[in-house]
Design a protein around this motif. Sequence first.
Motif, PDB file in Angstrom:
ATOM      1  N   PRO A 187       0.843  -1.206   0.000  1.00  0.00           N
ATOM      2  CA  PRO A 187       0.000   0.000   0.000  1.00  0.00           C
ATOM      3  C   PRO A 187       0.874   1.249   0.000  1.00  0.00           C
ATOM      4  CG  PRO A 187      -0.798  -1.584   1.613  1.00  0.00           C
ATOM      5  CD  PRO A 187       0.524  -2.099   1.128  1.00  0.00           C
ATOM      6  N   SER A 188       0.507   2.209  -0.842  1.00  0.00           N
ATOM      7  CA  SER A 188       1.267   3.456  -0.901  1.00  0.00           C
ATOM      8  C   SER A 188       0.796   4.414   0.194  1.00  0.00           C
ATOM      9  CB  SER A 188       1.075   4.116  -2.266  1.00  0.00           C
ATOM     10  OG  SER A 188      -0.273   4.536  -2.432  1.00  0.00           O
ATOM     11  N   PHE A 189       1.608   5.420   0.474  1.00  0.00           N
ATOM     12  CA  PHE A 189       1.232   6.414   1.485  1.00  0.00           C
ATOM     13  C   PHE A 189      -0.053   7.133   1.070  1.00  0.00           C
ATOM     14  CE2 PHE A 189       1.414  10.848   3.004  1.00  0.00           C
ATOM     15  CZ  PHE A 189       1.347  10.605   4.372  1.00  0.00           C
ATOM     16  N   MET A 190      -0.121   7.518  -0.204  1.00  0.00           N
ATOM     17  CA  MET A 190      -1.329   8.197  -0.691  1.00  0.00           C
ATOM     18  C   MET A 190      -2.527   7.251  -0.663  1.00  0.00           C
ATOM     19  SD  MET A 190      -0.542  11.278  -1.148  1.00  0.00           S
ATOM     20  CE  MET A 190      -2.048  11.794  -1.961  1.00  0.00           C
ATOM     21  N   GLY A 191      -2.256   5.960  -0.961  1.00  0.00           N
ATOM     22  CA  GLY A 191      -3.342   4.988  -0.919  1.00  0.00           C
ATOM     23  C   GLY A 191      -3.880   4.798   0.489  1.00  0.00           C
ATOM     24  N   ILE A 192      -2.979   4.786   1.452  1.00  0.00           N
ATOM     25  CA  ILE A 192      -3.399   4.642   2.850  1.00  0.00           C
ATOM     26  C   ILE A 192      -4.228   5.847   3.280  1.00  0.00           C
ATOM     27  CG2 ILE A 192      -2.561   4.532   5.227  1.00  0.00           C
ATOM     28  CD1 ILE A 192      -0.147   2.954   4.144  1.00  0.00           C
ATOM     29  N   ARG A 193      -3.823   7.037   2.871  1.00  0.00           N
ATOM     30  CA  ARG A 193      -4.590   8.247   3.207  1.00  0.00           C
ATOM     31  C   ARG A 193      -5.972   8.202   2.561  1.00  0.00           C
ATOM     32  NH1 ARG A 193      -1.834  13.920   2.590  1.00  0.00           N
ATOM     33  NH2 ARG A 193      -3.829  14.392   3.587  1.00  0.00           N
ATOM     34  N   LYS A 194      -6.013   7.781   1.296  1.00  0.00           N
ATOM     35  CA  LYS A 194      -7.298   7.680   0.596  1.00  0.00           C
ATOM     36  C   LYS A 194      -8.207   6.674   1.301  1.00  0.00           C
ATOM     37  CE  LYS A 194      -9.268   5.788  -3.670  1.00  0.00           C
ATOM     38  NZ  LYS A 194      -8.958   5.153  -4.963  1.00  0.00           N
ATOM     39  N   ALA A 195      -7.640   5.523   1.683  1.00  0.00           N
ATOM     40  CA  ALA A 195      -8.434   4.482   2.325  1.00  0.00           C
ATOM     41  C   ALA A 195      -8.979   4.941   3.668  1.00  0.00           C
ATOM     42  CB  ALA A 195      -7.577   3.225   2.495  1.00  0.00           C
ATOM     43  N   SER A 196      -8.182   5.721   4.416  1.00  0.00           N
ATOM     44  CA  SER A 196      -8.613   6.164   5.744  1.00  0.00           C
ATOM     45  C   SER A 196      -9.815   7.089   5.670  1.00  0.00           C
ATOM     46  CB  SER A 196      -7.454   6.863   6.463  1.00  0.00           C
ATOM     47  OG  SER A 196      -7.112   8.081   5.814  1.00  0.00           O
ATOM     48  N   LYS A 197      -9.976   7.769   4.542  1.00  0.00           N
ATOM     49  CA  LYS A 197     -11.086   8.708   4.378  1.00  0.00           C
ATOM     50  C   LYS A 197     -12.242   8.137   3.563  1.00  0.00           C
ATOM     51  CE  LYS A 197      -7.809  12.603   4.401  1.00  0.00           C
ATOM     52  NZ  LYS A 197      -7.275  13.749   3.624  1.00  0.00           N
ATOM     53  N   ALA A 198     -12.108   6.906   3.136  1.00  0.00           N
ATOM     54  CA  ALA A 198     -13.092   6.328   2.219  1.00  0.00           C
ATOM     55  C   ALA A 198     -14.446   6.124   2.888  1.00  0.00           C
ATOM     56  CB  ALA A 198     -12.577   5.006   1.679  1.00  0.00           C
ATOM     57  N   ASN A 199     -15.476   6.406   2.147  1.00  0.00           N
ATOM     58  CA  ASN A 199     -16.842   6.123   2.565  1.00  0.00           C
ATOM     59  C   ASN A 199     -17.250   4.815   1.900  1.00  0.00           C
ATOM     60  OD1 ASN A 199     -19.458   6.239   3.525  1.00  0.00           O
ATOM     61  ND2 ASN A 199     -20.174   7.563   1.859  1.00  0.00           N
ATOM     62  N   ILE A 200     -17.337   3.753   2.671  1.00  0.00           N
ATOM     63  CA  ILE A 200     -17.580   2.426   2.110  1.00  0.00           C
ATOM     64  C   ILE A 200     -19.073   2.113   2.129  1.00  0.00           C
ATOM     65  CG2 ILE A 200     -17.106  -0.036   2.372  1.00  0.00           C
ATOM     66  CD1 ILE A 200     -14.428   0.711   3.603  1.00  0.00           C
ATOM     67  N   PRO A 201     -19.693   1.989   0.955  1.00  0.00           N
ATOM     68  CA  PRO A 201     -21.119   1.648   0.931  1.00  0.00           C
ATOM     69  C   PRO A 201     -21.356   0.230   1.414  1.00  0.00           C
ATOM     70  CG  PRO A 201     -20.197   1.654  -1.296  1.00  0.00           C
ATOM     71  CD  PRO A 201     -19.129   2.174  -0.392  1.00  0.00           C
ATOM     72  N   VAL A 202     -22.439   0.031   2.135  1.00  0.00           N
ATOM     73  CA  VAL A 202     -22.798  -1.282   2.664  1.00  0.00           C
ATOM     74  C   VAL A 202     -24.147  -1.684   2.076  1.00  0.00           C
ATOM     75  CG1 VAL A 202     -23.242  -2.660   4.726  1.00  0.00           C
ATOM     76  CG2 VAL A 202     -21.550  -0.806   4.802  1.00  0.00           C
ATOM     77  N   TRP A 203     -24.172  -2.803   1.389  1.00  0.00           N
ATOM     78  CA  TRP A 203     -25.392  -3.308   0.776  1.00  0.00           C
ATOM     79  C   TRP A 203     -25.934  -4.487   1.574  1.00  0.00           C
ATOM     80  CZ3 TRP A 203     -23.548  -3.651  -5.047  1.00  0.00           C
ATOM     81  CH2 TRP A 203     -23.372  -2.345  -5.536  1.00  0.00           C
ATOM     82  N   SER A 204     -27.244  -4.534   1.696  1.00  0.00           N
ATOM     83  CA  SER A 204     -27.910  -5.650   2.358  1.00  0.00           C
ATOM     84  C   SER A 204     -28.476  -6.587   1.286  1.00  0.00           C
ATOM     85  CB  SER A 204     -29.052  -5.140   3.243  1.00  0.00           C
ATOM     86  OG  SER A 204     -30.068  -4.569   2.416  1.00  0.00           O
ATOM     87  N   PRO A 205     -28.849  -7.818   1.655  1.00  0.00           N
ATOM     88  CA  PRO A 205     -29.462  -8.714   0.672  1.00  0.00           C
ATOM     89  C   PRO A 205     -30.697  -8.098   0.015  1.00  0.00           C
ATOM     90  CG  PRO A 205     -28.851  -9.941   2.620  1.00  0.00           C
ATOM     91  CD  PRO A 205     -28.629  -8.488   2.943  1.00  0.00           C
ATOM     92  N   GLY A 206     -31.477  -7.350   0.812  1.00  0.00           N
ATOM     93  CA  GLY A 206     -32.662  -6.716   0.249  1.00  0.00           C
ATOM     94  C   GLY A 206     -32.327  -5.740  -0.870  1.00  0.00           C
ATOM     95  N   GLU A 207     -31.246  -5.004  -0.715  1.00  0.00           N
ATOM     96  CA  GLU A 207     -30.830  -4.064  -1.753  1.00  0.00           C
ATOM     97  C   GLU A 207     -30.324  -4.781  -3.004  1.00  0.00           C
ATOM     98  OE1 GLU A 207     -28.964  -0.184   0.089  1.00  0.00           O
ATOM     99  OE2 GLU A 207     -28.382  -1.918   1.312  1.00  0.00           O
ATOM    100  N   LEU A 208     -29.959  -6.042  -2.834  1.00  0.00           N
ATOM    101  CA  LEU A 208     -29.527  -6.836  -3.984  1.00  0.00           C
ATOM    102  C   LEU A 208     -30.698  -7.580  -4.626  1.00  0.00           C
ATOM    103  CD1 LEU A 208     -26.283  -8.451  -2.476  1.00  0.00           C
ATOM    104  CD2 LEU A 208     -26.484  -6.345  -3.813  1.00  0.00           C
ATOM    105  N   GLY A 209     -31.875  -7.460  -4.015  1.00  0.00           N
ATOM    106  CA  GLY A 209     -33.040  -8.159  -4.551  1.00  0.00           C
ATOM    107  C   GLY A 209     -33.006  -9.651  -4.290  1.00  0.00           C
ATOM    108  N   ILE A 210     -32.419 -10.040  -3.140  1.00  0.00           N
ATOM    109  CA  ILE A 210     -32.274 -11.466  -2.840  1.00  0.00           C
ATOM    110  C   ILE A 210     -32.462 -11.673  -1.344  1.00  0.00           C
ATOM    111  CG2 ILE A 210     -29.766 -11.243  -2.553  1.00  0.00           C
ATOM    112  CD1 ILE A 210     -29.443 -14.039  -3.676  1.00  0.00           C
ATOM    113  N   HIS A 211     -33.022 -12.820  -0.981  1.00  0.00           N
ATOM    114  CA  HIS A 211     -33.134 -13.177   0.428  1.00  0.00           C
ATOM    115  C   HIS A 211     -31.850 -13.879   0.860  1.00  0.00           C
ATOM    116  CE1 HIS A 211     -37.346 -12.086   0.669  1.00  0.00           C
ATOM    117  NE2 HIS A 211     -37.617 -12.820  -0.406  1.00  0.00           N
ATOM    118  N   ALA A 212     -31.563 -13.840   2.142  1.00  0.00           N
ATOM    119  CA  ALA A 212     -30.392 -14.539   2.653  1.00  0.00           C
ATOM    120  C   ALA A 212     -30.538 -16.031   2.377  1.00  0.00           C
ATOM    121  CB  ALA A 212     -30.245 -14.291   4.151  1.00  0.00           C
ATOM    122  N   PRO A 213     -29.606 -16.626   1.634  1.00  0.00           N
ATOM    123  CA  PRO A 213     -29.733 -18.052   1.294  1.00  0.00           C
ATOM    124  C   PRO A 213     -29.660 -18.940   2.530  1.00  0.00           C
ATOM    125  CG  PRO A 213     -28.107 -16.938  -0.112  1.00  0.00           C
ATOM    126  CD  PRO A 213     -28.425 -16.009   1.013  1.00  0.00           C
TER     127      PRO A 213
END
Length: 257
Positions: A187-213
């Motif tokens: 990981p690069s220094f700039m990459g680490i800085r970018k990752a620390s500020k990243a907004n990570i979207p979280v999807w649920s099964p419902g948002e994928l149109g699927i029930h939990a198998p």
Amino acid sequence: MKIIACIKQVPDSEAKVKAENGQINTGDAPLVINPFDEYAVEGALQQREAVSGSTVTALCLGPESAKEALKHALAMGADDPILVSDPALNDLDTVGAARILAAAINKIGGVDMVIFGRQTLDSGSGLTAAQTARVLGWPMLGLAGQINVDAGSVKVERVIEEGRQSVSARLPAVLSVVQSIGEPRYPSFMGIRKASKANIPVWSPGELGIHAPVPLITRGELMNPAPHETSVEIITGDSPEAIAESLADKLIAEKVL
């Protein structure tokens, strides 16, 4: 080209694993990106560099803590992260994981290539890549040590016990890669800085149109191996011949010879 690198968070390889109350206990070992999946990210980044205008999305199925694994992929150079998480997905088998990942890949849309590591440290089945390809209806090229994309097709050199094997398929396709793909970049220094500020979207099964198998395979109970007592005896003697004779007598007595 739109590339997906599928990753997973696992206990550190130095973790001391034991069974407690029928379940796995790894103590206070840290959770990290699956080491084999670092090669998947590396392979995806190589293809982004080889094909102009390509992007790499790191896709992870796991709990909220798996965001740290996604941040590692971002620090390596991935463009975007996506986490699929829900308590109902905690006990998935590989078939269920494949269905969830395939649904997420379809939701992302326009994907040309999906890359997995060869296996994970925790289950080690190595099945999820092929099962995801089956759900998607895409070709599966496994154990790739080299990847080349040209005119809408992908050609890989597979690293197998018998040697090397060259196979190809039309895109989109699912690949799994081995260590021969290249050492994962730090990981690069700039990459680490970018990752620390990243907004990570979280999807649920419902948002994928699927029930939990519902898992097809469940783990009933885990047990530690039965204790095995051993003893060590150092054979001594006045000469090498006497030691050898004493050793032979003991081996015969133990019915080893």
